[in-house]
Design an enzyme around this catalytic site. Structure first.
Site, short mmCIF file in Angstrom:
data_model
loop_
_atom_site.label_atom_id
_atom_site.label_comp_id
_atom_site.label_asym_id
_atom_site.label_seq_id
_atom_site.Cartn_x
_atom_site.Cartn_y
_atom_site.Cartn_z
N ASP A 214 86.43 71.48 73.74
CA ASP A 214 85.47 70.68 73.32
C ASP A 214 84.74 71.08 74.66
O ASP A 214 83.42 71.25 74.90
CB ASP A 214 85.60 69.71 73.62
CG ASP A 214 85.62 68.83 71.49
OD1 ASP A 214 85.27 69.75 71.46
OD2 ASP A 214 85.26 67.61 72.28
N ASP A 238 81.17 69.87 77.49
CA ASP A 238 80.94 68.63 77.14
C ASP A 238 81.15 66.85 77.57
O ASP A 238 80.33 67.34 78.15
CB ASP A 238 82.29 68.07 75.76
CG ASP A 238 82.28 67.30 74.43
OD1 ASP A 238 81.15 67.39 73.91
OD2 ASP A 238 82.45 66.58 74.26
N ASP A 242 86.25 62.31 78.94
CA ASP A 242 86.10 61.83 77.20
C ASP A 242 87.84 60.94 76.99
O ASP A 242 89.07 61.52 76.99
CB ASP A 242 86.04 63.12 76.44
CG ASP A 242 84.80 62.70 76.43
OD1 ASP A 242 84.06 62.22 76.48
OD2 ASP A 242 84.09 63.28 75.21
N ARG A 294 75.50 57.67 78.34
CA ARG A 294 76.66 57.65 78.73
C ARG A 294 77.55 57.70 79.78
O ARG A 294 77.68 58.19 80.33
CB ARG A 294 77.60 59.54 77.95
CG ARG A 294 77.20 58.81 76.51
CD ARG A 294 77.58 59.67 75.32
NE ARG A 294 77.14 59.53 74.05
CZ ARG A 294 77.84 60.76 72.61
NH1 ARG A 294 79.26 61.10 73.73
NH2 ARG A 294 77.79 60.71 71.83
#
Length: 493
Positions: A214, A238, A242, A294
């Site tokens: 990603d 991205d 994560d 986020r």
């Protein structure tokens, strides 16, 4: 015929019950049974460090003590350079006890190249991180490592950038998949782009095919006991960090995040039950310029957000879905000028009637420029009351606690001095949202890699369910004078 029917019925019920246990047993490797006690321990360590600093003279305070329990653990040792592995004793929160390469030999990276990911050259970072033994990895000099493809880690590794200016950039960047006990400390990670569809080594003896990545800065997949500390992350395609697919036991501390859209994702998919066991501590970080959302965005799990400095966002700071527990303590939230973006929190794609019972709490947080946190949950639940039994230190101490966030010795952008070797100051790939978000149809099960790597729990459950249905069909045929249903006949052809 009846005894055989009973035997098959017992087998079927046993199979179904095992599936049920697998579906509802959400314990993960290294998942802590009492997350509230971990929260209490973080506050205790913070209180001890601040009390020690308060007792020192003004001269002593200026030398090393900041009240930050992680930094105070090792920075006051004048001989830290020769005692590097003591850093592993300084982790806090859910990653406490992460060994990294502690006890292993020192591996010095002397070569910044990355010419052959399938057969890395000795002396390179890629060669170091795939070894089977515990290693404490340091760098001989300042270097920019431009990756050709994802940098795949093996377990029990520490990447220790102290004493050098180390940049990791390029294609893929850092991937932690099916590993444990990894420490990443004091490095820059930036301008990471998607790559893949190639062979990459995961160990000295195994090379596997990788699908397209990603473009995360640090991608965490089904891994545990991970500590990311004092890194500077920005400009990735991205996410900057994560963590998905049953990852837990993670601490993200003392980092500086900037110039990015979707900063941090915790949790693969709202329907992926194992992520209910995700436990993450986010402490003493600085969320700086050019961030949108986020910080983090959570699905399920228990997320402790403590003593961070949120200086900007464009949409929201903390978001979530699928009923995560958010424990926000002693942070400073500075809202943007946009009157429509003052709220710290966002329940993503969820009606209010569905999230009113979620346990989202704010305690000791400082709200600046109109910022506001929308809590939820029916009063102080017994779980949260226990987690809050140690009062968090005031967010007025945030500047002191996050003063050194990011890579040591480097001025942050707020001071007007920040640059990346080989890149213009404006960046080139800042806030692309990426083409395969985690949980948005990303090809995670197409990431074939590793020697003997376990399949995610969801895959094994599907196979078990299919076998159970087959047994049920056999049982049906026996109890109906041996006549096989047409579907079973087709299956057995």
């Amino acid at each position: 015929m009846l005894p055989l029917t009973c035997i098959l019925l017992i087998c079927t019920l046993g199979s179904v019950s095992s599936i049920a246990r697998a579906a509802f047993n959400l314990s993960l490797p290294h998942q802590h049974p009492d997350p509230e006690s971990v929260v209490q321990d973080v506050q205790r360590r913070l209180n001890v460090s601040l009390s020690r600093r308060q007792a020192l003279s003004v001269t002593q305070k200026d030398q090393c003590r900041t009240g930050n329990p992680i930094d105070d653990c090792w920075r006051c040792d004048p001989n830290w350079y020769n005692n590097r592995q003591h850093l592993a004793d300084c982790s806090i929160g859910f990653a406490q006890g992460t060994l990294g390469g502690k006890g292993g030999r020192i591996y010095t990276v002397t070569d910044s190249s990355d010419s052959n990911p399938a057969n890395p050259k000795p002396g390179t970072l890629r060669h170091a991180v795939i070894q089977n033994e515990p290693l404490w990895i340091i760098f001989s000099t300042n270097m920019v490592i431009k990756l050709k493809h994802e940098l795949i880690f093996n377990s029990y590794k520490t990447v220790d950038g102290r004493g050098a200016n180390v940049h990791i950039t390029g294609n893929g960047c850092i991937t932690l998949q099916y590993v444990s006990h990894v420490i990443i400390h004091n490095i820059h990670v930036h301008h990471c782009k998607p790559s893949g569809n190639t062979d990459i080594a995961s160990s000295p003896t195994h090379v596997g095919w990788r699908g397209r990545s990603d473009g995360d800065g640090i991608s965490i997949f089904s891994s545990q006991k991970l500590w990311i500390d004092h890194c500077s992350l920005s400009y990735c395609t991205d996410g900057l960090i994560d963590a998905i697919m049953g990852s837990t036991g993670i601490t993200i501390s003392n980092n500086y995040f900037s110039h990015h859209d979707e900063v941090m994702l915790l949790g693969h998919d709202d329907r992926y039950l194992p992520d209910s066991g995700m436990q993450v501590t986010i402490a003493f970080n600085h969320f700086g310029q050019g961030l949108v959302q986020r910080m983090p965005r959570c699905r399920r799990g228990y997320i402790h957000v403590v003593n961070n400095d949120f200086t900007a966002w464009e949409m929201y700071a903390i978001g979530g879905s699928a009923n995560p527990t958010i424990n926000s303590q002693g942070n400073r939230y500075t809202a943007p000028g946009d009157p429509n973006a003052k709220e710290v929190t966002k329940r993503v794609d969820t009606d209010e009637k569905d999230w009113t019972g979620w346990n989202w709490r704010t305690e000791g947080d400082l709200m600046v420029n109109g910022a506001y946190f929308v809590p939820s949950g029916a009063g102080l639940s017994a779980q949260y009351a226990k987690a809050s039994s140690v009062e968090p230190k005031s967010a007025a101490l945030i500047e002191q606690l996050t003063f050194n966030a990011g890579v040591f010795g480097e001025a942050r952008e707020e001071t007007g001095s920040f640059s990346y070797p080989g890149y213009s100051s404006g960046g080139s790939s800042s806030t692309s949202t990426g083409s395969a978000r985690s949980g948005d149809d990303g090809d995670y099960f197409g990431m074939i890699f590793g020697s003997g790597s376990p399949l995610p729990p969801a895959s094994t459950s599907i196979a078990s369910i299919f076998l159970s249905l087959l047994i049920i069909l056999v049982l049906y045929s026996i109890t109906n004078q041996g006549a096989l249903p047409s579907l079973l006949s087709l299956l057995l052809l």
